[in-house]
Scaffold this motif. Structure first.
Motif, PDB file in Angstrom:
ATOM      1  N   ASP A   1      59.878  37.084  62.322  1.00 38.58           N
ATOM      2  CA  ASP A   1      59.174  37.903  61.348  1.00 38.58           C
ATOM      3  C   ASP A   1      60.153  38.590  60.412  1.00 38.58           C
ATOM      4  O   ASP A   1      60.014  38.526  59.202  1.00 38.58           O
TER       5      ASP A   1
ATOM      6  N   ARG B   1      58.545  30.395  66.121  1.00 36.51           N
ATOM      7  CA  ARG B   1      58.362  31.846  66.207  1.00 36.51           C
ATOM      8  C   ARG B   1      59.699  32.568  66.090  1.00 36.51           C
ATOM      9  O   ARG B   1      59.753  33.744  65.783  1.00 36.51           O
TER      10      ARG B   1
ATOM     11  N   ARG C   1      60.227  36.620  68.911  1.00 35.41           N
ATOM     12  CA  ARG C   1      59.160  36.697  67.902  1.00 35.41           C
ATOM     13  C   ARG C   1      59.568  37.586  66.742  1.00 35.41           C
ATOM     14  O   ARG C   1      59.189  37.345  65.596  1.00 35.41           O
ATOM     15  N   ALA C   2      60.360  38.623  67.044  1.00 39.93           N
ATOM     16  CA  ALA C   2      60.818  39.510  65.979  1.00 39.93           C
ATOM     17  C   ALA C   2      61.734  38.766  65.002  1.00 39.93           C
ATOM     18  O   ALA C   2      61.667  38.963  63.796  1.00 39.93           O
TER      19      ALA C   2
END
Lengths: 525, 314
Positions: free
Chosen positions: B181, B27, B177-178
């Protein structure tokens, strides 16, 4: 990760109070092989809208990336509010009140709007009195309040992946405002917007200035500078050409400064002379990987000598439509005819041989093999035929001859002629190479997808002329573009695509750009 | 029935804690195929601590092993973090190489230490059996399932809960998590992508180490190089079926656990010869293959997974 932190000697520089909020003095930035900024000095006043104008690769974004802390200058100094600063990271820039909306948005697609805005400075609360957590409810409230205050309506709980480009841009703007930035940098903010959205954005920019913010606008669109900017710095090949007053300088003068020569902005278009029907599409339906119908029951036809332009906001199915006609995407319904022959299920090779040229949107990944040389790329659609291939063996001499001829005829500029690796060529010349190759096929149908995307004014002008020349030579042209200007300048017939459907098809003469813009937003009347 | 459940849980939960480690790493955007190596090296360090520090009669042996396995896994994960983040190596290659290195290193060191410290020709470290809930809380020793449940099952559930909380409810988890992404967004928002990812990879090593030592205790009650049975890969499969999310991953792990214990139960019931019961042991992997065919299409990996982060890239 190692950060190289440059420290400059502080001695002797007396700055004191300055009327300028941002000053960049003698800034030079080199990348391997190129000088992106060469001794550039600019000074920006508090509360003005300062435009940076220049062709692609002129160094506008690099200059601003240094102000935003993404790169550090090799030489030169940056002053903010009269103080000399070292900006080693975006965080350092943010502390000084500098915010930036990047050309490619920096958003987390699976986070909500509020989560994106507060990222890095999240409001905290203690769960059960001790567990530190992010207070998302407070974030949602704060964002709703902020968006009302600036007239930028958003729903804080929506996910980024579920909203459109213009909403994402709003989120980027709110991100800066939430951080209480005073110096706002916009990097090509209108590139992906519809005319209505552009109008709205420019209005917001003016309002932000009225609220005391300083705005730096990176663009290559002259009209926008005329509309909102106070002053404008023109850059070319990394150097500062001059700083002009936006109100008293004509767009033509700006264009000439930027390109460094006289630019013909108006292209004269000969009256159309339509021949027989070349491309016919009936009830075409295309599904994407998720099984959603991205092109729904689309039908149209293109005659010889006609430019049929598909207008639409990005992501409404136009790319899939082009791919389906070119044979790169599978159709799930409908039929496609090329000059009377059905080609719905024909292979890409068969379509090329039947007379179809395709200039794809992604020129680097679909249009070229970047690690091949120019001669090979120019023969990419004919290498299997005589004289390039004899009895299964490639004939390099034929590649050379063909390559040299095209380089000459189409003025493709490269370092080492036919032996140049295409990867090392500029975007404009890569596109020239593709167009040369596709025109040489002498196809009945030419499909252009975003042919001028990311190119500068000089190259755009050149390519538009070529498209018109192909039409005048009696070819059918299917043009797909997100640039409304381009569509209005070239099209004989316009089809507006919205959510996968052709909402309106009409001769270009009957439509205004305003009207087309409305259809692009789904307004049917 | 009772063995079916307790065997299933005993296999599923260590798998789950390793998969959470994988979720942390992936992640944050770092592909982690090195879970296999990390669990093995974690178990190695844990077991080594036991044989060096205790004389076989220490009551807290299991917890000591767990602590050291956790540290060992994290330490070993430094290799992956440094290669992938500081040296921008290809993450798949780094993972595979680390697994090969771990297999060889564990066998070599186990043999060397046995020979030089204990004067034995063996590549095993003997452990006692893992404590069950019944031995700790005497009152429940008679309760079915619960009484014979290994303590690591509830421990892992608590660890999982904490890991879930950090990942979804705290600032650090949000940044982590950012990073997986769009690291550029984190950078622009003033976060530190490299540091966040480094911590995430270390966490994956620590959690894998915990899972590894649990496997060592549960499956063999010793550490030997046969710890490298592919459970790390199985946990990667679990986290992919779980769509890189904690709760669905737990479901996938339980499925694998019960597929395995169910297989044993069937083999026992049919009284098959051992050649065939070995075949039954392939069951979890067959389930994996089937799930892969049906479910992995709709799953979505973190967008920036495996991408080398280059600050200057536009």
């Amino acid at each position: 990760m190692v950060y190289f932190i440059y420290t400059y000697s502080q001695g002797g520089v007396k700055t004191g109070l300055s009327e300028y909020i941002v000053e960049m003095r003698g800034v030079t930035k080199r990348f391997p092989g190129i000088v992106a900024n060469d001794n550039v000095s600019i000074a920006i006043k508090k509360g003005e809208i300062y435009a940076l104008l220049g062709e692609n690769g002129a160094g506008k974004s690099t200059l601003m990336s240094m102000l935003f802390g993404l790169y550090e200058p090799d030489e030169g100094e940056i002053y903010v509010r009269g103080e000399k600063v070292t900006l080693e990271s975006p965080a350092a820039a943010a502390k000084l009140g500098i915010g930036m909306v990047h050309q490619h948005f920096r958003l987390i697609s699976n986070y909500t709007i509020a989560q994106n805005i507060v990222l890095g400075i999240e409001p905290k609360k203690r769960l059960l009195g001790f567990l530190p957590t992010v207070d998302i409810k407070k974030a949602n409230r704060d964002i709703a309040e902020l968006s009302r205050r600036y007239g930028l309506e958003v729903d804080p709980t929506q996910k980024i992946e579920d909203v459109g480009v213009s909403m994402q841009q709003r989120v980027e703007i709110l991100k800066m405002l939430y951080r209480e930035a005073e110096i706002l940098i916009f990097d090509e903010p209108t590139a992906m917007l519809t005319p209505q959205e552009i109008e709205f954005l420019l209005k917001i920019i003016l309002e932000l200035r009225a609220g005391g913010k300083t705005i730096i606008l990176i663009t290559h669109k002259l009209e926008e500078i005329k509309q909102v900017a106070d002053r404008c710095a023109v850059l070319a090949r990394g150097k500062l050409i001059g700083v002009i007053d936006a109100a008293t300088t004509s767009t033509r003068e700006m264009a000439n400064m930027m390109v460094g020569r006289e630019v013909e902005t108006d292209i004269d278009k000969k009256p159309a002379n339509f021949g027989r029907e070349i491309l016919k599409v009936e009830g075409l339906t295309v599904k994407n990987d998720d099984g959603l119908e991205v092109v729904k029951d689309v039908g149209f036809s293109v005659r010889a000598g006609e430019i049929f332009a598909v207008a639409g906001v990005s992501g409404n199915g136009q790319i899939e439509l082009a791919d389906a006609v070119a044979g790169l995407a599978k159709t799930s319904g409908g039929r496609i005819f090329l000059d009377g022959e059905e080609i719905t299920h024909a292979s890409v090779r068969d379509r090329i041989l039947a007379g179809m040229s395709y200039i794809p949107e992604d020129r680097q990944n679909v249009g070229l093999v970047l690690d091949f040389d120019l001669a090979e790329n120019l023969a990419l659609k004919s290498y299997f035929k005589e004289p390039f291939c004899r009895k299964g063996f490639l004939n390099r001499a034929a590649f050379e001859e063909h390559g040299n001829r095209l380089i000459e005829e189409y003025d493709i500029r490269s370092g080492q002629g036919t032996h140049t690796q295409v990867r090392s060529m500029s975007g404009g010349n890569q596109q020239k190479a593709i167009i040369a190759r596709e025109i040489e096929l002498e196809s009945k149908l030419m499909i252009f997808v975003q042919p001028t995307r990311g190119l500068d004014i000089g190259a755009i002008e050149n390519i538009r002329r070529q498209i018109l020349a192909e039409r005048d030579a009696g070819r059918a042209v299917l043009l797909i573009s997100l640039e409304l200007d381009e569509i209005m300048a070239l099209a004989d017939t316009i089809g507006v695509i919205y959510r996968g459907q052709l909402l309106k098809t009409a001769p270009a003469a009957e439509l205004t750009s305003r009207k087309v813009g409305e259809y692009m937003m789904g307004v049917s009347a | 029935m009772e063995t079916f459940i307790s065997d299933g849980l005993s296999f599923a939960l260590p798998l789950f804690v390793i998969a959470i480690g994988g979720i942390y790493s992936e992640r944050s955007g770092i592909t982690n195929l090195a879970l296999e190596g990390m669990l093995g090296m974690g178990a190695f360090v844990g077991a080594l601590a036991v044989v060096l520090l205790t004389n076989g009669a220490f009551a807290g042996e299991f917890y000591l092993a767990m602590l050291f396995a956790c540290l060992g896994g994290a330490l070993f994960a430094v290799i992956h973090a440094v290669l992938c983040i500081n040296f921008r190596a290809n993450q798949v290659i780094s993972g595979v190489v680390i697994n090969i290195l771990a297999t060889a290193l564990a066998a070599f060191l186990a043999k060397l230490i046995n020979a030089s410290v204990f004067g034995q020709n063996s590549n095993k470290f003997q452990l006692s059996t893992a404590p069950t809930l019944g031995t700790i809380i005497p009152g429940i020793s008679g309760v079915p399932v619960l009484g014979k449940m290994y303590v690591f099952v509830p421990i892992i559930l608590v660890v999982a809960l904490i890991a879930w909380f950090i990942l979804y409810k705290t600032r650090f988890g949000m940044h982590l998590r950012a990073c997986g992404d769009n690291p550029h967004a984190v950078d622009a928002a003033g976060g530190n992508v490299a540091r966040t990812r480094f911590i995430a990879v270390l966490a994956s090593g620590a959690l894998s180490g915990i899972g590894g030592i649990c496997f060592a205790y549960y499956i063999a009650a010793n550490f030997s190089p046969s710890i490298f049975m592919g459970y790390g890969y199985l946990s990667i499969a679990a986290l992919i079926f779980g769509n890189w999310r904690v709760m669905p991953t737990l479901a996938a792990c339980l499925l694998f656990g019960f597929a395995r214990s169910g297989g044993y139960a069937v083999a026992k019931l049919l009284a098959l010869p051992s050649t065939f019961s070995n075949l039954i042991m392939t069951l979890p992997y067959i389930v994996t293959l089937l799930l892969l065919v049906f479910f992995s299409k709709t799953n979505r990996a973190p967008r920036a997974l495996g991408e080398i982060y280059d600050k200057g890239k536009r």
